[in-house]
Design a protein around this motif. Structure first.
Motif, PDB file in Angstrom:
ATOM      1  N   ASN A   5      27.180 -23.316  22.277  1.00 39.48           N
ATOM      2  CA  ASN A   5      26.935 -23.157  23.718  1.00 39.48           C
ATOM      3  C   ASN A   5      25.514 -22.648  23.913  1.00 39.48           C
ATOM      4  N   ILE A   6      24.664 -23.465  24.522  1.00 40.56           N
ATOM      5  CA  ILE A   6      23.263 -23.024  24.712  1.00 40.56           C
ATOM      6  C   ILE A   6      22.874 -23.129  26.189  1.00 40.56           C
ATOM      7  N   ALA A   7      22.031 -22.169  26.616  1.00 40.92           N
ATOM      8  CA  ALA A   7      21.430 -22.229  27.958  1.00 40.92           C
ATOM      9  C   ALA A   7      19.940 -22.501  27.764  1.00 40.92           C
ATOM     10  N   ILE A   8      19.384 -23.321  28.631  1.00 43.35           N
ATOM     11  CA  ILE A   8      17.952 -23.624  28.533  1.00 43.35           C
ATOM     12  C   ILE A   8      17.249 -22.825  29.622  1.00 43.35           C
ATOM     13  N   ILE A   9      16.365 -21.907  29.218  1.00 48.39           N
ATOM     14  CA  ILE A   9      15.724 -21.012  30.184  1.00 48.39           C
ATOM     15  C   ILE A   9      14.209 -21.131  30.081  1.00 48.39           C
ATOM     16  N   ALA A  10      13.531 -20.934  31.210  1.00 47.13           N
ATOM     17  CA  ALA A  10      12.061 -21.005  31.226  1.00 47.13           C
ATOM     18  C   ALA A  10      11.561 -20.668  32.614  1.00 47.13           C
ATOM     19  N   HIS A  11      10.249 -20.516  32.714  1.00 47.99           N
ATOM     20  CA  HIS A  11       9.589 -20.367  34.016  1.00 47.99           C
ATOM     21  C   HIS A  11       9.642 -21.715  34.738  1.00 47.99           C
TER      22      HIS A  11
END
Length: 603
Positions: A5-11
């Motif tokens: 289970n992965i979340a993709i996070i960034a500005h």
């Protein structure tokens, strides 16, 4: 258990949704000849128009017989509430960083939340094909950021991948290849399998879905136990209430859609149909032995606006939902899924105080309601003031501006006028990187003046920092406005004659009403003008003076720009077809009476 289970996070704008596109294509979710377009996950109309992600979304892909649940998250700090709760479903995060810009304010915000939850990070330095990019420097800056955020030894030992989402390659070195398999291998290798505790069923509802056939759908990760179709469960709510319910249907994510299943084991993300009156943060537990998971906490709102019914002379002409009951029901419905939003009643039955994370957060809500057929008026955004130890405190933000060197003086001047203090000034290639600490009030209306002052070159981002003592008055808009004297249709003849008084927000032939703001005055102070007068026709003609009237095109402002433009005694009328600026009190005599009363009170 072959699940990740992965979340993709960034500005914002660092390439999250583009990366999700590439993962979907690489794992053959679509046929080779299928035309999918770009930014597949941004399915909402507003997201497509603005080019930003507003709502987090789930997809699931299979790579080498391992199921990867992918969560795409928003990058704007105004939608931070959306990111905070969906991180609960993930076991690892892919942190995307632009190879030129490096870590930005929102990078810091989302990373801090992920590290606090103990998630395993994978760093992806994106856009290495851009000119002036500096991947090695950015990698060092990311490491420094991890260190500053008190990452553990294990989290500091993060794997790094380089590549270009747009060109469809990611590798563990700067060597260009033609696929993203090294990154997918990295996800499988470095992201841990879901941690599963022994015991009875527990699942926290972390987001909502809606279907016109099935109604409200609860989405979350099964923390322990097994959830089955037609199972009796206990729904444990934040206020301590426990309701017994039955699960009608269960779905797991598959590709872009959902697949119906009879049971879901711990560690997987699923959607549950058949529950009633549930909220985000509630726990689905075993009916015999109910145990609740800790309630999801989301950062407090920092801004409020007054939402009221439309009481202008054009009331009810364009919208389907115009009463205060419609408005109240819609706002209450929004608070169920929008955790960072709060709604309070006021002394008047026709208006409500709505608290949110920022101008964009509230602007998206207003725009969504407008498209649904609502008519409403919204007042000037106000920051939330707190009393701490008997002193008045207000929210402060960290403002980051990247601007060409020749404009840096102008930026510093504009920010310091609004009580901002400079913290950092450094050179990044041809750009100056400036960081300030500024009261949230000072940011309202700053973007448009900064873009004007820097010929559109400034790139600004900000995030909430903390509450600090009140900084005193901040100068607002310098110019007054021109107000319509009558309720009629504007004429080119009148507007042409008034062009030297101000810049107009209306074109000839538009319906206006008394008290509506139709232009920005060139001086301070408001002026009531008649823009609806037609030319008197006579038998006499004079060469030269009878040329066609020349009205300059009107200034077009977005909803957010209107929200930043208005002052305390003004509001915005929002209908499905129009956004109009107006005075809160439309009658000129009443406005004078109120301002005199206020002046005598001040004296």
């Amino acid at each position: 258990m072959n699940i990740r289970n992965i979340a993709i996070i960034a500005h914002v704008d660092h390439g999250k949704t583009t990366l999700v596109d590439k993962i979907l294509h690489a794992t053959k979710v679509f046929r080779d000849n299928q035309d999918t377009g770009e930014l597949i996950m941004d399915s909402n109309d507003l997201e497509r128009e603005r080019g930003i992600t507003i709502f987090s979304k789930n997809a699931a892909v299979v790579y080498k017989d391992i199921k990867i649940n992918v969560i795409d998250t928003p990058g704007h700090s105004d939608f931070g509430g959306e990111v905070e709760r969906v991180l609960k479903m993930a076991d690892g995060v892919v942190l995307l960083v632009d190879a030129f810009e490096g870590p930005m304010p929102q990078t810091r915000f989302v990373l801090q939340k992920a590290l606090a939850l103990g998630l395993k990070p994978i760093v992806v330095i994106n856009k290495v094909d851009k000119p002036n990019c500096r991947p090695d420097e950015v990698h060092d800056a990311v490491f420094e950021l991890f260190f500053n955020l008190d990452a553990t030894e294990e989290q500091l030992d993060f794997p790094t991948f380089y590549g270009s989402g747009k060109n469809g390659w990611f590798n563990d070195s700067l060597t260009q290849i033609d696929n993203i398999n090294p990154l997918l291998d990295g996800i499988v290798k470095f992201v841990p399998e879901p941690k599963v505790n022994e015991g009875a069923l527990q699942m926290q509802i972390t987001s909502l879905d809606y279907s016109s056939f099935l109604g409200r759908i609860a989405v979350g990760k099964v923390a322990r136990g097994v959830i089955k179709e037609n199972q009796q469960i206990a729904l444990m709510q934040a206020d301590g209430a426990i309701k017994k319910m039955k699960i009608k249907e269960l779905y797991v994510f598959e590709g872009m859609g959902k697949k119906k299943v009879s049971q879901v084991i711990a560690g997987d993300i699923c959607a549950v149909v058949g529950l009633e009156e549930f909220n985000i943060g509630d726990t689905i537990a075993d009916v015999e032995n109910p145990e609740a998971l800790p309630v999801i906490s989301v950062d407090e709102p920092t801004m409020s606006m007054l939402f009221g019914i439309n009481n202008s002379p054009f009331f009810g002409k364009e919208g389907k939902f115009v009463t205060s009951r419609h408005l109240r029901d819609r706002l209450m419905k929004e608070t169920e899924k929008n955790l960072a939003l709060r709604v309070e009643d006021t002394d008047s039955a026709d208006s409500f105080l709505v608290f949110g994370r920022g101008i964009l957060h509230l602007g998206v809500l207003i725009e969504t309601m407008r498209r649904e057929g609502f008519e409403l008026t919204v007042g000037q955004p106000q920051v939330l003031v707190k009393q701490i130890n008997g002193a008045k405190h207000e929210p402060y933000e960290i403002l980051v501006v990247d601007v060409p060197s020749e404009y840096s003086g102008k930026v510093i001047d504009l920010v310091t006028q609004r009580k901002g203090e400079m913290l950092i000034m450094e050179t990044k290639g041809e750009m100056q990187h400036l960081e300030f600490e500024i009261p949230s009030r000072g940011l309202i209306g700053l973007r448009s003046t900064m873009l004007t002052g820097t010929a559109g070159e400034a790139v600004m981002a900000h995030r909430f920092s903390e509450y600090k003592p009140w900084k005193g008055p901040i100068p607002g808009r310098n110019n007054g406005v021109l107000l319509s004297k009558t309720t009629e249709r504007t004429t080119g003849y009148s507007i042409d004659k008034l062009q030297d008084r101000g810049r107009f927000f209306v074109d000839p032939g538009e319906d206006v009403y008394a008290g509506q703001i139709i232009a920005e005055h060139i001086k301070p102070g408001d002026l009531v003008v008649n823009a609806t007068e037609a030319k008197k026709l006579t038998n006499h003609r004079a060469s030269g003076s009878d040329d066609a009237s020349k009205a300059a095109p009107k200034i077009l402002m977005t909803l957010e720009e209107c929200m930043e433009y208005i002052q305390a005694d003004e509001c915005i009328e929002v209908t499905p077809k129009n956004v109009r600026l107006r005075k809160t009190i439309l009658n000129e005599e009443d406005r004078k009476r109120v301002s005199k009363a206020m002046a005598s009170e001040m004296a």
